[in-house]
Design an enzyme around this catalytic site. Structure first.
Site, PDB file in Angstrom:
ATOM      1  N   ASP A   1       0.839  -1.201   0.000  1.00  0.00           N
ATOM      2  CA  ASP A   1       0.000   0.000   0.000  1.00  0.00           C
ATOM      3  C   ASP A   1       0.879   1.258   0.000  1.00  0.00           C
ATOM      4  O   ASP A   1       0.372   2.385  -0.053  1.00  0.00           O
ATOM      5  CB  ASP A   1      -1.024  -0.007   1.138  1.00  0.00           C
ATOM      6  CG  ASP A   1      -0.389  -0.117   2.510  1.00  0.00           C
ATOM      7  OD1 ASP A   1       0.852  -0.209   2.598  1.00  0.00           O
ATOM      8  OD2 ASP A   1      -1.139  -0.102   3.511  1.00  0.00           O
TER       9      ASP A   1
ATOM     10  N   LYS B   1      -1.519  -9.319   2.835  1.00  0.00           N
ATOM     11  CA  LYS B   1      -0.790  -8.886   4.040  1.00  0.00           C
ATOM     12  C   LYS B   1      -1.662  -7.913   4.829  1.00  0.00           C
ATOM     13  O   LYS B   1      -2.304  -7.046   4.256  1.00  0.00           O
ATOM     14  CB  LYS B   1       0.536  -8.215   3.655  1.00  0.00           C
ATOM     15  CG  LYS B   1       1.287  -7.624   4.858  1.00  0.00           C
ATOM     16  CD  LYS B   1       2.737  -7.339   4.568  1.00  0.00           C
ATOM     17  CE  LYS B   1       3.019  -6.023   3.894  1.00  0.00           C
ATOM     18  NZ  LYS B   1       2.586  -4.812   4.620  1.00  0.00           N
TER      19      LYS B   1
ATOM     20  N   GLU C   1       8.834  -4.177  10.706  1.00  0.00           N
ATOM     21  CA  GLU C   1       9.264  -2.878  10.175  1.00  0.00           C
ATOM     22  C   GLU C   1       9.802  -1.986  11.275  1.00  0.00           C
ATOM     23  O   GLU C   1       9.149  -1.744  12.296  1.00  0.00           O
ATOM     24  CB  GLU C   1       8.082  -2.194   9.452  1.00  0.00           C
ATOM     25  CG  GLU C   1       8.474  -0.821   8.897  1.00  0.00           C
ATOM     26  CD  GLU C   1       7.522  -0.268   7.843  1.00  0.00           C
ATOM     27  OE1 GLU C   1       6.582  -0.967   7.414  1.00  0.00           O
ATOM     28  OE2 GLU C   1       7.752   0.888   7.430  1.00  0.00           O
TER      29      GLU C   1
ATOM     30  N   GLU D   1      -1.747  -5.503   8.554  1.00  0.00           N
ATOM     31  CA  GLU D   1      -0.977  -4.926   9.655  1.00  0.00           C
ATOM     32  C   GLU D   1      -1.708  -5.163  10.976  1.00  0.00           C
ATOM     33  O   GLU D   1      -2.932  -4.990  11.038  1.00  0.00           O
ATOM     34  CB  GLU D   1      -0.802  -3.414   9.447  1.00  0.00           C
ATOM     35  CG  GLU D   1       0.030  -3.068   8.231  1.00  0.00           C
ATOM     36  CD  GLU D   1       0.188  -1.558   8.022  1.00  0.00           C
ATOM     37  OE1 GLU D   1      -0.239  -0.765   8.887  1.00  0.00           O
ATOM     38  OE2 GLU D   1       0.744  -1.175   6.975  1.00  0.00           O
TER      39      GLU D   1
HETATM   40  O1  KIV Z   1       3.515  -1.101   1.656  1.00  0.00           O
HETATM   41  C1  KIV Z   1       4.672  -1.531   1.676  1.00  0.00           C
HETATM   42  O2  KIV Z   1       5.475  -1.292   0.763  1.00  0.00           O
HETATM   43  C2  KIV Z   1       5.084  -2.331   2.821  1.00  0.00           C
HETATM   44  C3  KIV Z   1       6.532  -2.640   2.955  1.00  0.00           C
HETATM   45  C4  KIV Z   1       7.217  -1.420   3.456  1.00  0.00           C
HETATM   46  C5  KIV Z   1       6.781  -3.803   3.813  1.00  0.00           C
HETATM   47  O3  KIV Z   1       4.280  -2.698   3.610  1.00  0.00           O
END
Ligand code: KIV
Length: 271
Positions: free
Chosen positions: A51, A120, A189, A122
């Site tokens: 994102d 993915k 991160e 968070e």
């Molecule tokens: O959105 C993204 O690019 C990410 C990476 C920084 C892991 O989540």
């Protein structure tokens, strides 16, 4: 490196095999067909349609504005360029936080409407039931802990996380909870390297670090950052592997000069 050569197509199983054989996982982001094709042909293991698209493609200050439809649009383009790498897609802000049914439907949409292999999300223990529900339906989920850009308004800054004991303990617990909920890997991160090391050793699934030191099972960077395209953004954890902004500037200046001076196109470049 024979383990790696065996992969015609990288899957969650391949990533696990890399961790088990102590071979690092190399991951980068992509948002378009051409870049994804180059990354894939270069041998990258995992491509994240992050994102971060909101920042580096759309020019927004945060990752919050990007929508499900936009993530799906870019993922379709990325997947057309990829034969070998595993493609993981970020679920955008508010596509999974409201409730697990909506999260489940949106994760399903990503896998139904694109050829990507995983999503993915968070968050830690709060979203563990959602991760369980999604993974039990056969959709692989990657977790994301530490600095979570979708929570920027809660954190108040993009500074390194877990520099105190309380937050380190919480992240360690969250990592185990995500593994228990069925996540196949976790992005860490911007946390201290030693903490990332402890988490990596405590988990059976791979950790992928960004600004989390060298002990993680793999590394990920935002591609425009590492190519030196996004020159105004140079935190300590980004290494510039190229200086594409300068190279593009040089090429474009030469093109402008040639056009103005009537040097382009030549006879050979004309019909
Ligand atoms: O959105 C993204 O690019 C990410 C990476 C920084 C892991 O989540």
């Amino acid at each position: 490196m024979s383990v790696e050569r065996e992969f015609k197509k990288v899957t969650t199983k391949s990533l696990q095999l890399l961790k088990n054989n102590n071979i690092k996982i190399a991951a980068l982001t992509a948002y378009d067909f051409i870049t994804a094709k180059i990354l894939d042909e270069s041998g990258i293991d995992l491509i994240l349609v992050g994102d971060s698209l909101s920042n580096v493609f759309q020019g927004n200050e945060t990752t919050l504005p990007v929508t499900m439809d936009e993530m799906i649009y870019h993922t379709k383009a990325v997947c057309k360029g990829v034969n070998r790498a595993m493609v993981v897609v970020d679920m955008p802000f508010m596509s999974y936080q409201t409730n697990s049914d909506e999260a489940f439907r949106n994760a399903g949409r990503i896998l139904k409407e694109t050829p990507a292999g995983a999503v993915k999300l968070e968050g830690g223990k709060l979203i563990a039931p959602t991760i369980k529900k999604i993974t039990e339906a056969g959709i692989p989920v990657m977790g994301h802990l530490g600095l979570m850009p979708q929570s920027i308004h809660k954190f108040g800054s993009y500074k390194v996380r877990a520099t105190d004991l309380e937050e380190s303990k919480e992240i360690k617990e969250d990592a185990l909870i995500l593994q228990e909920a069925g996540a196949f890997a976790v992005v860490l991160e911007k946390i201290p390297a030693q903490l990332a090391n402890e988490i990596t050793e405590s988990l059976t699934i791979p950790t992928i670090g960004i600004g989390a030191g060298n002990f993680c099972d793999g590394q990920i960077l935002v591609t425009p950052d590492m190519l030196g395209l996004n020159i105004d953004f140079k935190p300590r954890f980004v290494r510039h592997y190229s200086n594409l902004a300068d190279q593009i500037n040089f090429a474009v200046s030469n093109y402008i000069k040639d056009v103005k001076e009537k040097q382009f196109p030549s006879e050979n470049e004309s019909y």
